[in-house]
Design a protein around this motif. Structure first.
Motif, PDB file in Angstrom:
ATOM      1  N   VAL A 159     -33.922  42.156 -14.603  1.00  0.00           N
ATOM      2  CA  VAL A 159     -34.772  41.237 -13.848  1.00  0.00           C
ATOM      3  C   VAL A 159     -35.231  40.092 -14.751  1.00  0.00           C
ATOM      4  O   VAL A 159     -35.210  38.918 -14.354  1.00  0.00           O
ATOM      5  N   SER A 173     -29.576  44.420 -11.467  1.00  0.00           N
ATOM      6  CA  SER A 173     -30.936  43.888 -11.373  1.00  0.00           C
ATOM      7  C   SER A 173     -30.940  42.379 -11.568  1.00  0.00           C
ATOM      8  O   SER A 173     -31.623  41.645 -10.844  1.00  0.00           O
ATOM      9  N   THR A 202     -31.819  39.524  -8.698  1.00  0.00           N
ATOM     10  CA  THR A 202     -32.853  38.537  -9.021  1.00  0.00           C
ATOM     11  C   THR A 202     -32.309  37.128  -8.848  1.00  0.00           C
ATOM     12  O   THR A 202     -32.978  36.255  -8.272  1.00  0.00           O
ATOM     13  N   THR A 237     -38.988  35.897  -4.590  1.00  0.00           N
ATOM     14  CA  THR A 237     -38.313  36.809  -5.512  1.00  0.00           C
ATOM     15  C   THR A 237     -39.090  38.093  -5.731  1.00  0.00           C
ATOM     16  O   THR A 237     -38.496  39.097  -6.101  1.00  0.00           O
ATOM     17  N   SER A 238     -40.379  38.099  -5.483  1.00  0.00           N
ATOM     18  CA  SER A 238     -41.135  39.336  -5.690  1.00  0.00           C
ATOM     19  C   SER A 238     -40.671  40.437  -4.736  1.00  0.00           C
ATOM     20  O   SER A 238     -40.712  41.613  -5.094  1.00  0.00           O
ATOM     21  N   ILE A 275     -37.540  41.852  -6.317  1.00  0.00           N
ATOM     22  CA  ILE A 275     -37.906  42.681  -7.463  1.00  0.00           C
ATOM     23  C   ILE A 275     -38.489  44.007  -6.990  1.00  0.00           C
ATOM     24  O   ILE A 275     -38.182  45.061  -7.557  1.00  0.00           O
ATOM     25  N   GLY A 291     -32.386  37.768 -15.270  1.00  0.00           N
ATOM     26  CA  GLY A 291     -32.140  37.057 -14.018  1.00  0.00           C
ATOM     27  C   GLY A 291     -33.118  35.923 -13.797  1.00  0.00           C
ATOM     28  O   GLY A 291     -32.767  34.874 -13.256  1.00  0.00           O
ATOM     29  N   LEU A 292     -34.353  36.109 -14.226  1.00  0.00           N
ATOM     30  CA  LEU A 292     -35.372  35.067 -14.097  1.00  0.00           C
ATOM     31  C   LEU A 292     -35.305  34.037 -15.214  1.00  0.00           C
ATOM     32  O   LEU A 292     -36.070  33.081 -15.222  1.00  0.00           O
TER      33      LEU A 292
END
Length: 161
Positions: free
Chosen positions: A125, A46, A50, A82-83, A86, A128-129
Motif C-alpha cells: 500500500v 496491495s 492502491t 483510496t481509503s 485500503i 502504491g501511494l
C-alpha cells in the motif's frame, strides 16, 4: 493512466515486489509456508489495488469536473476514495493471515507468518501511494525484527514460526 505515468506505475509495482520479497526471503530461509513468492505477491497485489484506487479517484474527479453540463440535472453523489480500497486490502489480508494460523495439539502456530503477511500488505500500500521512504523503512524494520529473533530469541518460546 492519467495521474501516474506508466514508468512510475511500473516502478511502484516492481518496488512492491522487491520489498515484499525481502520479507518473504527471510520467511523462506526458515522454511515457513508464507515465503518469498507469497509475500512478494501480497505486496504486489496491495500496491496494484492502491494504484487502481488512486487512478479511479483521479478519473472520477476529472469526469465530474469535465462533464458538469451532462450532470446538471442529476445529483452526482458518487464517492470513491483510496481509503476504501485500503480497507478492503486490510480485510482481505486479515483473512489470509487468519488462514496461516494453525492450532495443533494445544499450540498455536503461524502468528509470525500472519503478522508478516499483514506487514507486507502495508509495504505494498505504501509503495502504491508513492510513499517510498515509508515502504523502505517498514521493510527494513520488519526484516530486522524477523532476523533479530533468530539471534536473540528461542523458537521453543515463541509459536515456532
Amino acid at each position: 493512466m492519467i495521474g501516474i505515468s506508466e514508468l512510475e506505475l511500473i516502478l511502484r509495482l516492481v518496488l512492491a515486489v522487491v520489498l515484499g520479497g525481502v520479507i518473504g526471503y527471510n520467511r523462506s530461509r526458515h522454511n515457513k509456508p508464507a515465503g518469498l513468492r507469497t509475500m512478494a505477491l501480497i505486496s504486489l497485489g496491495s500496491a496494484a489495488f492502491t494504484l487502481i484506487g488512486i487512478e479511479a479517484v483521479i478519473q472520477l474527479s476529472e469526469l465530474q469536473n469535465g462533464a458538469k453540463s451532462l450532470t446538471s440535472g442529476v445529483s452526482s453523489s458518487i464517492n470513491l476514495d483510496t481509503s476504501r480500497i485500503i480497507a478492503g486490502i486490510v480485510g482481505g489480508v486479515g483473512f489470509l493471515g487468519a488462514g496461516s494460523i494453525i492450532q495443533s495439539r494445544g499450540r498455536v502456530q503461524g502468528m509470525t507468518s500472519a503478522a508478516s503477511i499483514w506487514v507486507t500488505a502495508t509495504i505494498g500500500v505504501s509503495v502504491g501511494l508513492g510513499l517510498y521512504l515509508l515502504a523502505t523503512t517498514i521493510t527494513f524494520i520488519a526484516f530486522l525484527v524477523l532476523i533479530l529473533y533468530y539471534f536473540f530469541g528461542h523458537d521453543d518460546i515463541e509459536e515456532g514460526n
